[in-house]
Design a protein around this motif. Structure first.
Motif, PDB file in Angstrom:
ATOM      1  N   GLU A   1       9.809   5.088   2.388  1.00 19.85           N
ATOM      2  CA  GLU A   1       8.759   6.076   2.095  1.00 19.85           C
ATOM      3  C   GLU A   1       8.152   5.826   0.702  1.00 19.85           C
ATOM      4  O   GLU A   1       6.928   5.933   0.530  1.00 19.85           O
ATOM      5  CB  GLU A   1       9.352   7.491   2.143  1.00 19.85           C
ATOM      6  N   GLU A   2       9.004   5.494  -0.264  1.00 24.15           N
ATOM      7  CA  GLU A   2       8.514   5.296  -1.629  1.00 24.15           C
ATOM      8  C   GLU A   2       7.568   4.102  -1.732  1.00 24.15           C
ATOM      9  O   GLU A   2       6.675   4.070  -2.583  1.00 24.15           O
ATOM     10  CB  GLU A   2       9.687   5.116  -2.587  1.00 24.15           C
ATOM     11  N   LEU A   3       7.758   3.095  -0.885  1.00 20.74           N
ATOM     12  CA  LEU A   3       6.903   1.917  -0.919  1.00 20.74           C
ATOM     13  C   LEU A   3       5.449   2.242  -0.619  1.00 20.74           C
ATOM     14  O   LEU A   3       4.535   1.545  -1.065  1.00 20.74           O
ATOM     15  CB  LEU A   3       7.397   0.876   0.095  1.00 20.74           C
ATOM     16  N   PHE A   4       5.231   3.318   0.135  1.00 20.02           N
ATOM     17  CA  PHE A   4       3.881   3.672   0.581  1.00 20.02           C
ATOM     18  C   PHE A   4       3.298   4.875  -0.147  1.00 20.02           C
ATOM     19  O   PHE A   4       2.252   5.382   0.217  1.00 20.02           O
ATOM     20  CB  PHE A   4       3.882   3.930   2.086  1.00 20.02           C
ATOM     21  N   LYS A   5       3.975   5.345  -1.209  1.00 20.13           N
ATOM     22  CA  LYS A   5       3.437   6.455  -1.983  1.00 20.13           C
ATOM     23  C   LYS A   5       2.248   6.008  -2.803  1.00 20.13           C
ATOM     24  O   LYS A   5       2.111   4.846  -3.180  1.00 20.13           O
ATOM     25  CB  LYS A   5       4.535   7.019  -2.910  1.00 20.13           C
TER      26      LYS A   5
ATOM     27  N   GLU B   1      -8.565 -12.105  -1.059  1.00 22.30           N
ATOM     28  CA  GLU B   1      -7.364 -12.450  -0.289  1.00 22.30           C
ATOM     29  C   GLU B   1      -7.068 -11.353   0.726  1.00 22.30           C
ATOM     30  O   GLU B   1      -7.699 -10.296   0.739  1.00 22.30           O
ATOM     31  CB  GLU B   1      -6.182 -12.641  -1.236  1.00 22.30           C
ATOM     32  N   GLU B   2      -6.079 -11.628   1.569  1.00 19.47           N
ATOM     33  CA  GLU B   2      -5.661 -10.620   2.542  1.00 19.47           C
ATOM     34  C   GLU B   2      -5.186  -9.353   1.834  1.00 19.47           C
ATOM     35  O   GLU B   2      -4.758  -9.391   0.687  1.00 19.47           O
ATOM     36  CB  GLU B   2      -4.497 -11.157   3.391  1.00 19.47           C
ATOM     37  N   PHE B   3      -5.238  -8.248   2.532  1.00 19.60           N
ATOM     38  CA  PHE B   3      -4.635  -7.023   2.017  1.00 19.60           C
ATOM     39  C   PHE B   3      -3.127  -7.202   1.905  1.00 19.60           C
ATOM     40  O   PHE B   3      -2.517  -7.883   2.741  1.00 19.60           O
ATOM     41  CB  PHE B   3      -4.908  -5.845   2.957  1.00 19.60           C
ATOM     42  N   ASP B   4      -2.543  -6.605   0.894  1.00 21.88           N
ATOM     43  CA  ASP B   4      -1.089  -6.556   0.866  1.00 21.88           C
ATOM     44  C   ASP B   4      -0.621  -5.459   1.814  1.00 21.88           C
ATOM     45  O   ASP B   4      -1.437  -4.808   2.492  1.00 21.88           O
ATOM     46  CB  ASP B   4      -0.577  -6.346  -0.565  1.00 21.88           C
ATOM     47  N   TYR B   5       0.685  -5.254   1.881  1.00 18.53           N
ATOM     48  CA  TYR B   5       1.251  -4.291   2.833  1.00 18.53           C
ATOM     49  C   TYR B   5       0.692  -2.885   2.633  1.00 18.53           C
ATOM     50  O   TYR B   5       0.472  -2.143   3.603  1.00 18.53           O
ATOM     51  CB  TYR B   5       2.782  -4.263   2.682  1.00 18.53           C
ATOM     52  N   TYR B   6       0.437  -2.516   1.366  1.00 13.64           N
ATOM     53  CA  TYR B   6       0.017  -1.152   1.050  1.00 13.64           C
ATOM     54  C   TYR B   6      -1.399  -0.879   1.548  1.00 13.64           C
ATOM     55  O   TYR B   6      -1.666   0.120   2.209  1.00 13.64           O
ATOM     56  CB  TYR B   6       0.112  -0.932  -0.462  1.00 13.64           C
ATOM     57  N   ASP B   7      -2.319  -1.794   1.226  1.00 13.86           N
ATOM     58  CA  ASP B   7      -3.701  -1.602   1.671  1.00 13.86           C
ATOM     59  C   ASP B   7      -3.838  -1.803   3.176  1.00 13.86           C
ATOM     60  O   ASP B   7      -4.683  -1.169   3.813  1.00 13.86           O
ATOM     61  CB  ASP B   7      -4.630  -2.560   0.923  1.00 13.86           C
ATOM     62  N   ALA B   8      -3.024  -2.700   3.743  1.00 14.01           N
ATOM     63  CA  ALA B   8      -3.054  -2.901   5.202  1.00 14.01           C
ATOM     64  C   ALA B   8      -2.690  -1.612   5.927  1.00 14.01           C
ATOM     65  O   ALA B   8      -3.251  -1.293   6.981  1.00 14.01           O
ATOM     66  CB  ALA B   8      -2.106  -4.019   5.601  1.00 14.01           C
TER      67      ALA B   8
ATOM     68  N   VAL C   1      16.772  -1.582  -1.539  1.00 11.70           N
ATOM     69  CA  VAL C   1      15.565  -1.106  -0.876  1.00 11.70           C
ATOM     70  C   VAL C   1      15.870  -1.064   0.607  1.00 11.70           C
ATOM     71  O   VAL C   1      16.187  -2.093   1.211  1.00 11.70           O
ATOM     72  CB  VAL C   1      14.359  -2.029  -1.133  1.00 11.70           C
ATOM     73  N   CYS C   2      15.801   0.119   1.197  1.00 13.62           N
ATOM     74  CA  CYS C   2      16.117   0.262   2.618  1.00 13.62           C
ATOM     75  C   CYS C   2      14.975   0.977   3.325  1.00 13.62           C
ATOM     76  O   CYS C   2      14.515   2.036   2.882  1.00 13.62           O
ATOM     77  CB  CYS C   2      17.422   1.026   2.815  1.00 13.62           C
ATOM     78  N   SER C   3      14.528   0.399   4.419  1.00 15.47           N
ATOM     79  CA  SER C   3      13.408   0.963   5.174  1.00 15.47           C
ATOM     80  C   SER C   3      13.694   2.388   5.632  1.00 15.47           C
ATOM     81  O   SER C   3      12.791   3.222   5.697  1.00 15.47           O
ATOM     82  CB  SER C   3      13.088   0.077   6.382  1.00 15.47           C
ATOM     83  N   SER C   4      14.950   2.684   5.953  1.00 12.73           N
ATOM     84  CA  SER C   4      15.323   4.009   6.461  1.00 12.73           C
ATOM     85  C   SER C   4      15.965   4.895   5.407  1.00 12.73           C
ATOM     86  O   SER C   4      16.518   5.955   5.736  1.00 12.73           O
ATOM     87  CB  SER C   4      16.272   3.860   7.658  1.00 12.73           C
ATOM     88  N   GLY C   5      15.938   4.465   4.162  1.00 10.66           N
ATOM     89  CA  GLY C   5      16.484   5.296   3.105  1.00 10.66           C
ATOM     90  C   GLY C   5      17.992   5.178   2.981  1.00 10.66           C
ATOM     91  O   GLY C   5      18.607   4.199   3.434  1.00 10.66           O
ATOM     92  N   PHE C   6      18.605   6.221   2.409  1.00 10.40           N
ATOM     93  CA  PHE C   6      20.028   6.196   2.095  1.00 10.40           C
ATOM     94  C   PHE C   6      20.652   7.538   2.472  1.00 10.40           C
ATOM     95  O   PHE C   6      19.977   8.566   2.443  1.00 10.40           O
ATOM     96  CB  PHE C   6      20.238   5.911   0.609  1.00 10.40           C
ATOM     97  N   ASP C   7      21.946   7.508   2.792  1.00 12.93           N
ATOM     98  CA  ASP C   7      22.622   8.757   3.124  1.00 12.93           C
ATOM     99  C   ASP C   7      23.415   9.298   1.937  1.00 12.93           C
ATOM    100  O   ASP C   7      24.307  10.119   2.087  1.00 12.93           O
ATOM    101  CB  ASP C   7      23.533   8.574   4.344  1.00 12.93           C
ATOM    102  N   PHE C   8      23.066   8.822   0.746  1.00 14.07           N
ATOM    103  CA  PHE C   8      23.743   9.266  -0.476  1.00 14.07           C
ATOM    104  C   PHE C   8      22.767   9.170  -1.640  1.00 14.07           C
ATOM    105  O   PHE C   8      21.720   8.522  -1.542  1.00 14.07           O
ATOM    106  CB  PHE C   8      24.988   8.413  -0.753  1.00 14.07           C
TER     107      PHE C   8
END
Length: 455
Positions: free
Chosen positions: A450-454, A166-173, A432-439
Motif C-alpha cells: 500500500e505504501e508503494l502507491f501512496k 521513457e515508459e511510465f514507472d510502476y506508480y504512474d502506470a 518490503v512485502c506486497s501484502s504487508g506484515f502481521d506485526f
C-alpha cells in the motif's frame, strides 16, 4: 484522457511560453506517448500550431506534405507551395505571430537525404528563426534521434530543451488502473510494463490471466502484433534474436550469452549488446559494491512486456496451436507466473526508492541498487536486489511478493542471511512485502505494498 507526464508538460510549457527562440527535441521508443504529450501541450499554446507528421518518402515528398500542413494551419489555399523549405520558414517568420511547428517522426525527413544533410538545412533555418517561432522535433528511432545531440551533428547546441520520454514507472502506470488491488497493480505492471499504448488497451474488468490470453498469447492479438511488428522493428536488423531469447526472464553475464550462442566470441556480440542498450531494448546492471567487476555485470531485457514475451511466448507458436491459448497458459505459464512477477517486484521497489530520491527523501543515501557478496567462508555467492549505500554502511531490503502478510519469524530468518556478512557494515534491515506484515517493529524498516502507491 491524458495521464501522467506532469514534469514533461511543465518543461515543454515553459519553453513555449519563453520569449526566446525555442527548439525542442522529444524522443523515445515508439508508442511511448511522445505525440500525445506534445498534443497535450499544444492545446494551451497561444498561437498557430502546425502539427506535421513526416513520412517515409523522398525529401521532395516530405516538403510537399509539410507545405500542405502549413497551408491548413494558416487557412491558406491547399495548393499553396514553397519552392524550398527555406522559403517556407521565411514565410513563417514574416507572419509576425506565434507559431508552433511540430515535425513528428523527424527521422523520416532526416533520412530522405544523405547523412546529416537535412540536419544541416534545419540548422540554417533555426539560426534564422525569429523568437515567435517555436520548433519541436520528435522521433521514435532512438539511435537516429540521438545523433542530433552529438557534437558532430549540425544541430548540436541548437536545442533549448531535450526530453527523453521513457515508459511510465510502476506508480504512474497504476494511474491507468486505480480500481485494482495492490497485488493486481503489481502483477499487471510486472507483465505489461509502462507503455501508455499497452496500458490503454488492457481490459481491467478482466483478470490478468484473461488479458494475457486475449492480448499476448493469441497469435493475431493486438499486443502480440505490437511486440513483433513495432517493438522489435527498429532493432531486428541489428541483433541476433537469440540474445533476447537467452535473457528471457533471467540476468545473464556476457560469458553466459557467449556460451548459449555457441561459444565463439568474435566481438560481434559486444557490438550487438551495445546497440541493444542504445536502443533501450536491454540494459546492463551491476552491483553498487562491484561496479568495476565485469564478472558481476548482467544484461537484462528492459521492457516488462518484451521480457514476458521472450520468457513464455517466443518460438512457442506450434505449442499454442496444438493446445489453444487457454491450455497453453495453464501448461506453460500459470505455474511460473508468480515467480516472474516476484522478480519484477524487485524492480518496482528500486523504482520506489528512485521516486523517494527525486523527492529529496534519501538525503543520507549515496547510491542504491543490487549488491553482490562473495562469502568465502561458506563458499556462497549472494545477491541482494535492493540495497541502499550510506555513509554509515548499507541498508538491506528483502522484497517479497506474498499472498499473505509477512510474519516476524520470516523476517528473522531473512535477517540471519544478511548477518552472515561479517565484514559488511549493515546499517539497517528492511522488508518490503506486497501484502504487508502481521506485526509492527522498531527494529526493521517495514514497507507495505500500500505504501508503494501512496501520493
Amino acid at each position: 484522457m491524458f495521464l501522467g507526464r506532469e514534469k514533461e508538460i511543465e518543461n515543454l510549457n515553459s519553453e513555449l511560453l519563453s520569449q526566446k527562440k525555442s527548439v525542442c527535441l522529444v524522443y523515445g521508443k515508439r508508442r511511448i506517448g511522445k505525440s500525445s504529450l506534445i498534443n497535450e501541450v499544444a492545446k494551451t499554446f497561444d498561437g498557430v500550431v502546425i502539427n506535421h507528421l513526416c513520412i517515409k518518402s523522398s525529401y521532395e515528398g516530405n516538403l510537399s506534405l509539410l507545405c500542405r500542413s502549413v497551408a491548413l494551419a494558416l487557412n491558406l489555399p491547399v495548393s499553396t507551395n514553397f519552392a524550398t523549405i527555406f522559403d517556407l520558414f521565411d514565410f513563417l517568420n514574416s507572419q509576425n505571430k506565434k507559431i508552433l511547428v511540430i515535425l513528428d517522426e523527424y527521422q523520416y525527413f532526416k533520412e530522405s537525404k544523405k547523412e546529416n544533410e537535412v540536419d544541416s538545412i534545419l540548422q540554417n533555418i533555426v539560426d534564422q528563426m525569429n523568437d515567435k517561432i517555436k520548433l519541436i522535433l520528435c522521433g521514435s528511432y532512438i539511435s537516429v534521434m540521438k545523433e542530433l545531440i552529438k557534437e558532430t551533428n549540425p544541430l548540436f547546441g541548437r536545442f533549448t530543451k531535450i526530453l527523453h520520454i521513457e515508459e511510465f514507472d510502476y506508480y504512474d502506470a497504476a494511474k491507468f488502473f486505480p480500481q485494482l488491488s495492490v497485488k493486481e497493480k503489481i502483477a499487471f505492471y510486472s507483465v505489461f510494463g509502462g507503455s501508455p499504448y499497452v496500458l490503454s488497451n488492457l481490459d481491467y474488468s478482466k483478470s490478468l490471466e484473461e488479458n494475457i490470453i486475449d492480448l499476448v498469447i493469441n497469435q493475431n492479438s493486438l499486443l502480440r502484433s505490437y511486440i513483433e511488428n513495432i517493438m522489435l522493428k527498429e532493432v531486428q536488423k541489428a541483433f541476433d534474436v537469440r540474445i533476447l531469447e537467452i535473457l528471457g526472464n533471467g540476468k545473464k553475464r556476457y560469458s553466459e550469452i557467449v556460451n548459449f550462442l555457441g561459444g565463439n566470441d568474435s566481438g560481434l556480440l559486444d557490438k550487438q549488446l551495445k546497440n541493444l542498450i542504445s536502443m533501450e531494448t536491454i540494459e546492463k546492471i551491476f552491483p553498487i559494491n562491484k561496479k568495476n567487476d565485469k564478472k558481476k555485470q548482467f544484461y537484462v531485457i528492459k521492457d516488462n512486456l518484451m521480457r514476458f514475451y521472450f520468457t513464455f511466448i517466443f518460438a512457442n507458436d506450434s505449442l499454442i496451436s496444438k493446445f489453444g491459448e487457454k491450455s497453453f497458459f495453464e501448461l506453460y505459464i500459470s505455474k511460473s507466473l508468480k515467480t516472474f512477477i516476484s522478480l519484477r517486484f524487485e524492480g518496482i521497489v528500486n523504482q520506489y526508492f528512485i521516486r523517494q530520491a527525486h523527492k529529496g527523501f534519501l538525503t543520507d543515501v549515496l547510491d542504491f541498487g543490487c549488491f553482490w557478496y562473495d562469502n568465502a567462508t561458506i563458499g556462497k555467492n549472494v545477491q541482494f536486489d535492493v540495497v541502499l549505500k550510506t555513509l554509515e554502511g548499507y541498508n538491506f531490503y528483502e522484497v517479497k511478493f506474498f499472498e499473505n502478510p509477512m510474519t516476524l519469524s520470516e523476517c528473522e530468518n531473512e535477517e540471519k542471511q544478511i548477518k552472515e556478512m561479517k565484514e559488511i557494515t549493515c546499517n539497517k534491515i528492511g522488508f518490503v512485502c506486497s501484502s504487508g506484515f502481521d506485526f509492527s517493529s522498531d527494529k526493521y524498516d517495514l514497507i507495505t505494498g500500500e505504501e508503494l502507491f501512496k501520493e
